[in-house]
Design a protein around this motif. Structure first.
Motif, short mmCIF file in Angstrom:
data_model
loop_
_atom_site.label_atom_id
_atom_site.label_comp_id
_atom_site.label_asym_id
_atom_site.label_seq_id
_atom_site.Cartn_x
_atom_site.Cartn_y
_atom_site.Cartn_z
N GLU A 331 14.56 12.15 27.01
CA GLU A 331 14.62 12.51 25.57
C GLU A 331 15.58 13.69 25.37
O GLU A 331 16.43 13.69 24.46
CB GLU A 331 13.20 12.88 25.11
CG GLU A 331 13.09 13.58 23.78
CD GLU A 331 11.74 14.33 23.64
OE1 GLU A 331 10.74 13.95 24.28
OE2 GLU A 331 11.70 15.32 22.88
N PHE A 387 -5.62 14.82 28.85
CA PHE A 387 -4.37 14.75 28.09
C PHE A 387 -3.94 16.13 27.59
O PHE A 387 -4.73 16.86 27.01
CB PHE A 387 -4.52 13.79 26.91
CG PHE A 387 -3.28 13.74 26.08
CD1 PHE A 387 -2.13 13.15 26.58
CD2 PHE A 387 -3.24 14.32 24.82
CE1 PHE A 387 -0.96 13.12 25.83
CE2 PHE A 387 -2.07 14.30 24.06
CZ PHE A 387 -0.94 13.70 24.57
N ARG A 576 -1.96 14.26 12.54
CA ARG A 576 -1.28 14.40 13.84
C ARG A 576 -1.85 15.60 14.59
O ARG A 576 -1.74 16.75 14.16
CB ARG A 576 0.22 14.56 13.61
CG ARG A 576 1.02 14.55 14.87
CD ARG A 576 2.51 14.53 14.56
NE ARG A 576 3.28 14.84 15.73
CZ ARG A 576 4.56 15.18 15.71
NH1 ARG A 576 5.20 15.25 14.55
NH2 ARG A 576 5.19 15.45 16.83
N1 BES Z 1 2.45 7.98 24.66
C1 BES Z 1 2.49 9.19 23.95
C2 BES Z 1 1.31 9.42 23.06
C3 BES Z 1 -0.03 9.38 23.76
C4 BES Z 1 -0.23 9.92 25.00
C5 BES Z 1 -1.10 8.78 23.12
C6 BES Z 1 -1.48 9.83 25.62
C7 BES Z 1 -2.35 8.71 23.74
C8 BES Z 1 -2.54 9.25 24.99
C9 BES Z 1 3.78 9.34 23.13
O1 BES Z 1 4.89 8.78 23.74
C10 BES Z 1 4.08 10.80 23.00
O2 BES Z 1 4.29 11.42 23.99
N2 BES Z 1 4.09 11.30 21.79
C11 BES Z 1 4.43 12.68 21.51
C12 BES Z 1 5.90 12.75 21.20
C13 BES Z 1 6.61 13.94 21.67
C14 BES Z 1 6.38 14.36 23.08
C15 BES Z 1 8.11 13.82 21.39
C16 BES Z 1 3.61 13.14 20.34
O3 BES Z 1 2.82 12.36 19.80
O4 BES Z 1 3.70 14.30 19.96
#
Ligand code: BES
Ligand code: ZN
Length: 627
Positions: A331, A387, A576
């Motif tokens: 990223e 997480f 969020r």
């Molecule tokens: N896969 C994740 C979101 C996630 C992780 C949902 C673990 C449930 C359990 C997603 O790709 C992510 O990392 N989202 C981040 C984005 C950021 C790091 C750019 C978010 O939601 O903030």
């Protein structure tokens, strides 16, 4: 340890290899139930008397089984649920009715089940809760372990299967899935429609996804489109106009895109994450709609998962950093290409360190520092509890460090493509990653082998290895931070504002870095000083939630009452968790807003996504976390 099975599934996935899955899904908004029948094809790998599948709070009605080699007919199979736990329970299917199985035989299993109320995976919304207020809405969130509450499955990231689905729902609603739609849909009596989907690439259960609502789409070129409610379609079309070019940058880094289309859905405000990489249909938070494209890095992140995560997938949640650390790393590479500035990566990595520090402190406070290891032990743990930003930031730092060891970005570039090619068909664990790395760089084998790998993977706390993060943009931000910290008189504040007359025009990333660092210092701001800062950054009116959140937290920390209203407004509108949870915690820690925080939560809870509601209940000490 090297071939440790996934500790977070009840399924006997190594005895029965799933080949494919077909789902018939009926979406019932009236009863808030998904009626799902699955038909799964397995190959027997070890002869065992029972098939164990993951479930959670699921109503399983019937199970039928068939071994095509010996019979054309399905027979009803006995099943029972094993002990219920906080992470679900095994559905145990007795296979004796189909006689003794043999290795390599095919086994077909048909299960009829229904979802129950309040499962974490589902967010049901009444029409009044949507933008248009005319049609209801539903979306799923399966990562990490919630697919098991939708249908019985082998809910482990290392097990993948292609799927097809027929979805029946009332006319006038649109449906999207983590798959590609097949045709236009057909009318099926009683005002209903049936849509067909197909996901030809094998995916793990956590990437199963469906959303239903009043959805419309905007096409960007031939392979990308955004779906959302009509009220915000134009905003989405503007905000994410760069999607095709981001996809192309990602391809230049990772190799050709393997999933045909890249579509994405912008969800209602309740969505608990910034983004979720559901294949062929990324889910995104509407908090990204700032009107200035300043948050497309989340889109870049989810696009990147098309390689790291969705093609190359962790074997279990213990090795989650291989999904998220890699994705964060790439990223930032994409962002650096977009900014035409390679040093931007150091700035971004530096900027995120405070989120890592927050996570480390949080686990320290919870007396669970062991969950801050890059590769934590998740035996008898809920993967949801582990997480945090740790796998993201420690993972990204490790890869950046390794990149510097082997000769920098140019030397690393072909390795990234080779890594994806090598592991795209097998689940990956940390040891395999390391072995492949060492093999790929034979001339660097000695220096690579000399690293303290054991510590890198298992020690809690901050990164064992790191790179020098010095860079011009961070330094530019540091100066502003330092001056604000030192300013102590009204004259100082005025001078501060006068010295940076163009600060309003600085990029959002810079402003976010400055505010984040100021917030991290945990200063107590006098009200007049806080007002000046607010004015200088135009914080009262900003719709950029990455700026609003540290601003609100600083105000609450300083006991500034005028921060309470914006804080309550934020927690009422934003699901969020990255923003919702810290703002709730700040409201809770500020004595004069604690009760209002609790009252607000209790009145909003029913409208929140179950994932966010669950966590906020813990943050507000209304519920205790599982041990
Ligand atoms: N896969 C994740 C979101 C996630 C992780 C949902 C673990 C449930 C359990 C997603 O790709 C992510 O990392 N989202 C981040 C984005 C950021 C790091 C750019 C978010 O939601 O903030
Ligand atoms: Zn991610």
């Amino acid at each position: 340890m090297d071939d440790k099975p996934d500790p977070n599934t009840f399924s006997n996935y190594s005895a029965f290899n799933i080949r494919s899955l077909h789902l018939d899904i009926e979406v019932c908004f009236d009863s808030k139930v998904l009626k799902i029948s699955t038909e799964t094809k397995f190959t027997v790998k070890q002869v065992e008397p029972k098939l164990l599948l993951d479930t959670e709070k699921l109503n399983t009605r019937t199970v039928h089984i068939k071994v095509p080699e010996s019979s054309d007919e399905y027979v009803e199979a006995a099943f029972e649920l094993q002990t219920e736990t906080s992470v679900g329970q095994a559905l145990c299917i007795d296979l004796s009715k189909v006689g003794p199985l043999k290795v390599d035989q095919e086994l077909l299993v048909k299960i009829v089940s229904e979802t129950t109320a309040d499962v974490i995976a589902l967010q049901w919304m009444e029409k009044e809760e949507t933008s248009g207020k005319e049609k209801p809405y539903l979306y799923t969130q399966c990562q990490s372990r919630f697919c098991r509450s939708l249908f019985p499955c082998q809910d482990t990231p290392g097990v993948k299967f292609p799927y097809t689905a027929n979805v029946t729902l009332e006319k006038g609603l649109a449906v999207v899935m983590s798959a590609i739609i097949d045709g236009e849909g057909t009318a099926t009596g009683e005002n209903k429609m049936c849509y067909k989907f197909s996901q030809k690439q094998p995916i793990p259960a956590y990437l199963f996804a469906i959303a239903v609502g009043n959805l419309v789409k905007h096409d960007f070129g031939h392979r990308c489109a955004v779906w959302t409610e009509p009220e915000i379609l134009d905003k989405c079309a503007y905000e994410f106009a760069d999607v095709e070019s981001i996809l192309q940058i990602a391809e230049s880094i990772c190799g050709p895109y393997q999933w045909t289309r890249y579509d994405f859905l912008v969800l209602p405000m309740t969505f608990p994450y910034g983004g979720m990489e559901n294949p062929n249909m990324t889910f995104l938070s509407p908090t990204l709609l700032t009107g200035d494209r300043s948050m497309v890095s989340v889109l870049a992140h989810e696009i990147t998962h098309s390689w790291t995560g969705n093609l190359v997938t962790t074997v279990s949640w213990e090795h989650f950093w291989l999904n998220e650390g890699w994705t964060r790393f790439i990223e930032d590479k994409i962002k650096a290409v977009m900014e035409k500035d390679e040093t931007y990566r150091k700035f971004l990595l530096n900027k995120e360190q405070k989120h890592l520090n927050d996570s480390l402190e949080e686990f320290e406070r919870l007396q669970k520092p062991e969950l801050t290891a890059l590769v934590p032990n998740l035996t008898n743990r809920d993967p949801e509890d582990a997480f945090s930003t740790v796998p993201y930031e420690k993972g990204c730092m490790l890869l950046t460090y390794v990149e510097s060891l082997v000769g920098g970005p140019e030397a690393f570039a072909p390795y990234i493509k080779n890594y994806v090619e090598t592991f795209k068909d097998t689940p990956i664990r940390t040891k395999a990653w390391l072995e492949h790395l060492i093999k790929y760089f034979p001339a660097k084998a000695d220096i690579l082998k000399a690293q303290p790998w054991d510590q890198i993977f298992t020690s809690p706390g901050k990164s064992v290895v790191s790179i020098d993060l010095d860079n011009p943009l961070t330094n530019k931000c540091k100066k502003v931070v330092q001056k604000w910290i030192e300013a102590s008189t009204a004259e100082d504040y005025d001078r501060m504002v006068a010295e940076y007359p163009d600060l309003k025009t600085w990029s959002q990333d810079l402003k976010i870095a400055i505010l984040g660092t100021l917030r991290e210092h945990e200063l107590i701001w006098p009200e007049d000083k806080f007002e000046k800062l607010t004015g200088q950054f135009e914080l009262r009116d900003t719709n950029n939630i990455e700026l609003r959140t540290p601003w609100i937290r600083m105000g609450l920390k300083s006991g500034i009452d005028s921060s309470i209203e914006p804080a309550l407004e934020l927690v009422k509108t934003c699901g969020r968790m990255k923003f919702l949870r810290p703002v709730y915690v700040s409201l809770y820690e500020n004595e004069s807003s604690r009760q209002r925080a609790i009252d607000t939560f209790l009145s909003m809870k029913q409208y929140m996504s179950p994932i966010s509601a669950d966590w906020v209940a813990i943050d507000l000490k209304l519920k205790s976390e599982q041990a």
